[in-house]
Design an enzyme around this catalytic site. Structure first.
Site, PDB file in Angstrom:
ATOM      1  N   ALA A 244     -14.690  -8.110  -2.366  1.00 30.77           N
ATOM      2  CA  ALA A 244     -14.393  -8.489  -0.974  1.00 30.77           C
ATOM      3  C   ALA A 244     -13.225  -7.666  -0.438  1.00 30.77           C
ATOM      4  O   ALA A 244     -13.269  -7.160   0.690  1.00 30.77           O
ATOM      5  CB  ALA A 244     -14.079  -9.981  -0.898  1.00 30.77           C
TER       6      ALA A 244
ATOM      7  N   TYR B 247     -12.379  -9.072  -5.769  1.00 33.63           N
ATOM      8  CA  TYR B 247     -12.061  -7.632  -5.801  1.00 33.63           C
ATOM      9  C   TYR B 247     -13.022  -6.883  -4.865  1.00 33.63           C
ATOM     10  O   TYR B 247     -12.600  -6.068  -4.048  1.00 33.63           O
ATOM     11  CB  TYR B 247     -12.183  -7.136  -7.240  1.00 33.63           C
TER      12      TYR B 247
ATOM     13  N   GLY C   2     -15.644   5.784  -9.525  1.00 31.95           N
ATOM     14  CA  GLY C   2     -16.571   5.045 -10.395  1.00 31.95           C
ATOM     15  C   GLY C   2     -15.774   4.415 -11.520  1.00 31.95           C
ATOM     16  O   GLY C   2     -14.776   3.735 -11.266  1.00 31.95           O
TER      17      GLY C   2
HETATM   18  N1  NAP Z   1     -10.058   2.459 -12.902  1.00 32.42           N
HETATM   19  C1  NAP Z   1     -11.212   2.360 -12.250  1.00 32.42           C
HETATM   20  O1  NAP Z   1     -12.305   2.457 -12.847  1.00 32.42           O
HETATM   21  C2  NAP Z   1     -11.209   2.154 -10.759  1.00 32.42           C
HETATM   22  C3  NAP Z   1     -12.437   2.157 -10.113  1.00 32.42           C
HETATM   23  C4  NAP Z   1     -12.470   1.979  -8.741  1.00 32.42           C
HETATM   24  C5  NAP Z   1     -11.304   1.808  -8.032  1.00 32.42           C
HETATM   25  N2  NAP Z   1     -10.111   1.788  -8.673  1.00 32.42           N
HETATM   26  C6  NAP Z   1      -8.908   1.607  -7.857  1.00 32.42           C
HETATM   27  O2  NAP Z   1      -8.001   2.648  -8.153  1.00 32.42           O
HETATM   28  C7  NAP Z   1      -6.682   2.226  -7.789  1.00 32.42           C
HETATM   29  C8  NAP Z   1      -5.739   2.583  -8.920  1.00 32.42           C
HETATM   30  O3  NAP Z   1      -6.089   1.812 -10.057  1.00 32.42           O
HETATM   31  P1  NAP Z   1      -6.119   2.393 -11.540  1.00 32.42           P
HETATM   32  O4  NAP Z   1      -7.508   2.283 -12.019  1.00 32.42           O
HETATM   33  O5  NAP Z   1      -5.423   3.691 -11.608  1.00 32.42           O
HETATM   34  O6  NAP Z   1      -5.336   1.248 -12.329  1.00 32.42           O
HETATM   35  P2  NAP Z   1      -3.807   1.069 -12.739  1.00 32.42           P
HETATM   36  O7  NAP Z   1      -3.423   2.076 -13.742  1.00 32.42           O
HETATM   37  O8  NAP Z   1      -3.668  -0.373 -13.087  1.00 32.42           O
HETATM   38  O9  NAP Z   1      -3.024   1.400 -11.397  1.00 32.42           O
HETATM   39  C9  NAP Z   1      -2.771   0.453 -10.406  1.00 32.42           C
HETATM   40  C10 NAP Z   1      -1.540   0.892  -9.660  1.00 32.42           C
HETATM   41  O10 NAP Z   1      -1.302  -0.059  -8.611  1.00 32.42           O
HETATM   42  C11 NAP Z   1       0.031  -0.497  -8.707  1.00 32.42           C
HETATM   43  N3  NAP Z   1       0.175  -1.847  -8.195  1.00 32.42           N
HETATM   44  C12 NAP Z   1      -0.505  -2.958  -8.563  1.00 32.42           C
HETATM   45  N4  NAP Z   1      -0.037  -4.029  -7.890  1.00 32.42           N
HETATM   46  C13 NAP Z   1       0.946  -3.572  -7.079  1.00 32.42           C
HETATM   47  C14 NAP Z   1       1.827  -4.188  -6.157  1.00 32.42           C
HETATM   48  N5  NAP Z   1       1.803  -5.499  -5.928  1.00 32.42           N
HETATM   49  N6  NAP Z   1       2.711  -3.418  -5.492  1.00 32.42           N
HETATM   50  C15 NAP Z   1       2.767  -2.081  -5.723  1.00 32.42           C
HETATM   51  N7  NAP Z   1       1.982  -1.444  -6.591  1.00 32.42           N
HETATM   52  C16 NAP Z   1       1.085  -2.184  -7.266  1.00 32.42           C
HETATM   53  C17 NAP Z   1       0.367  -0.424 -10.192  1.00 32.42           C
HETATM   54  O11 NAP Z   1       1.765  -0.327 -10.385  1.00 32.42           O
HETATM   55  P3  NAP Z   1       2.755  -1.513 -10.839  1.00 32.42           P
HETATM   56  O12 NAP Z   1       1.997  -2.384 -11.788  1.00 32.42           O
HETATM   57  O13 NAP Z   1       3.889  -0.762 -11.455  1.00 32.42           O
HETATM   58  O14 NAP Z   1       3.138  -2.186  -9.576  1.00 32.42           O
HETATM   59  C18 NAP Z   1      -0.307   0.901 -10.556  1.00 32.42           C
HETATM   60  O15 NAP Z   1       0.531   1.973 -10.233  1.00 32.42           O
HETATM   61  C19 NAP Z   1      -6.783   0.731  -7.500  1.00 32.42           C
HETATM   62  O16 NAP Z   1      -6.793   0.534  -6.108  1.00 32.42           O
HETATM   63  C20 NAP Z   1      -8.117   0.340  -8.096  1.00 32.42           C
HETATM   64  O17 NAP Z   1      -8.674  -0.773  -7.434  1.00 32.42           O
HETATM   65  C21 NAP Z   1     -10.038   1.960 -10.032  1.00 32.42           C
END
Ligand code: NAP
Length: 275
Positions: free
Chosen positions: A155, A153, A184
């Site tokens: 990377a 992740y 965060g």
């Molecule tokens: N939550 C945190 O603390 C945090 C911290 C740092 C960064 N982030 C980043 O924030 C972003 C959003 O994550 P989140 O925390 O809001 O989690 P989340 O609720 O799991 O959202 C992830 C989103 O990505 C979509 N997704 C996953 N795989 C996909 C694929 N193959 N094709 C199209 N869409 C896909 C999911 O939709 P489907 O499953 O419907 O495809 C969902 O809408 C991510 O890039 C994550 O790495 C989150």
């Protein structure tokens, strides 16, 4: 939030969490929003909360690289272009390197890195020289430093910085604007939906996220940061200071990470009266 008024927006990764959090703010700012992810039933449910004119839907799987050029073109045609595209889709894998299969690590790179890269190349082909376009790329604290059990992740998120910093430098004199957002701890299901090292669903929420920022609040800070033209910014609670610590005193940050960082962070937070 005047910046967002009448803007044509594409949120990739809009079916839950931070992406879903963006939609309400954008619609209330009178933007038109195309929402995309794999779970179209979830997208349809979200769409019912808004007028069909303001929120459109396109199912997309960013891991299906063969389909992305065509999906990008289809998306572009819906509003006749975009002003802002959120490359927010992401998946996590949480396990030791020694317990994680290469195939799972490749999937993480395919979703978190190659998905945004291929979509960006498609958008740049469609964009005319006079079109202004903002790309908002969701990174992570793990995009700035590595932590145990998040190697692949981390990377994938580091790779986003290298790629999009380079593209920003290449296009500095143009109307392409690139924003790298570093959330965060945000209370979403990212670690629930994410993988274990063997590729099976992790199924549980990481403790730090359980206590993290509300995704709608995070989304609002992201919109404010983009509207202000910030090229890279951190959104979150006190854990965001680890980015500064890492920049100024990388050795200290590495020591912190080696010695059970979340417990230490909780202690630091208590010391400064954050909880
Ligand atoms: N939550 C945190 O603390 C945090 C911290 C740092 C960064 N982030 C980043 O924030 C972003 C959003 O994550 P989140 O925390 O809001 O989690 P989340 O609720 O799991 O959202 C992830 C989103 O990505 C979509 N997704 C996953 N795989 C996909 C694929 N193959 N094709 C199209 N869409 C896909 C999911 O939709 P489907 O499953 O419907 O495809 C969902 O809408 C991510 O890039 C994550 O790495 C989150």
């Amino acid at each position: 939030m005047d910046f967002w008024q009448n803007k044509r927006i594409w949120v990739v990764g809009a079916s839950s969490g931070i992406g879903e959090g963006l939609i309400g703010w954008l619609v209330s700012s009178k933007a038109r929003v195309l929402i995309s992810a794999r779970r179209d039933e979830k997208l349809r449910e979200i769409q019912t909360r808004f007028s069909k004119d303001s929120v459109r839907l396109l199912k997309i799987d960013v891991e299906d690289h063969q389909s992305l050029e065509q999906k990008g073109e289809e998306a572009w045609s819906i509003f006749g272009g975009f002003d802002v595209v959120f490359l927010n889709a992401g998946m996590s894998v949480r396990d030791l390197v020694s317990d994680t299969q290469v195939m799972v690590e490749k999937r993480i790179m395919n979703i978190n890195f190659w998905g945004p890269v291929i979509l960006t190349k498609t958008l740049l082909k469609l964009k005319q020289p006079n079109d202004a376009l903002h790309l908002v790329v969701t990174s992570s604290l793990s995009g700035k430093y590595g932590v145990p059990k998040l190697a692949a992740y981390a990377a994938s998120k580091h790779a986003l910085h290298g790629y999009f910093d380079s593209l920003r430098a290449e296009t500095a004199q143009t109307n392409l604007k690139i924003h790298l957002v570093i959330p965060g701890f945000v209370k979403t299901a990212i670690t629930v939906a994410g993988f274990r090292g063997d590729g099976t669903p992790n199924g549980k929420m990481q403790n730090a996220l359980e206590k993290g920022m509300d995704p709608e609040v995070c989304a609002k800070y992201i919109l404010v940061g983009v509207a202000k033209g910030k090229e890279e910014f951190v959104v979150g609670g006190s854990e965001r200071f680890t980015v500064i610590l890492n920049r100024l005193f990388p050795g200290w940050n590495r020591a912190l990470i080696r010695s059970n960082p979340l417990q230490r962070l909780a202690k630091i937070k208590r010391f400064f009266g954050f909880q």
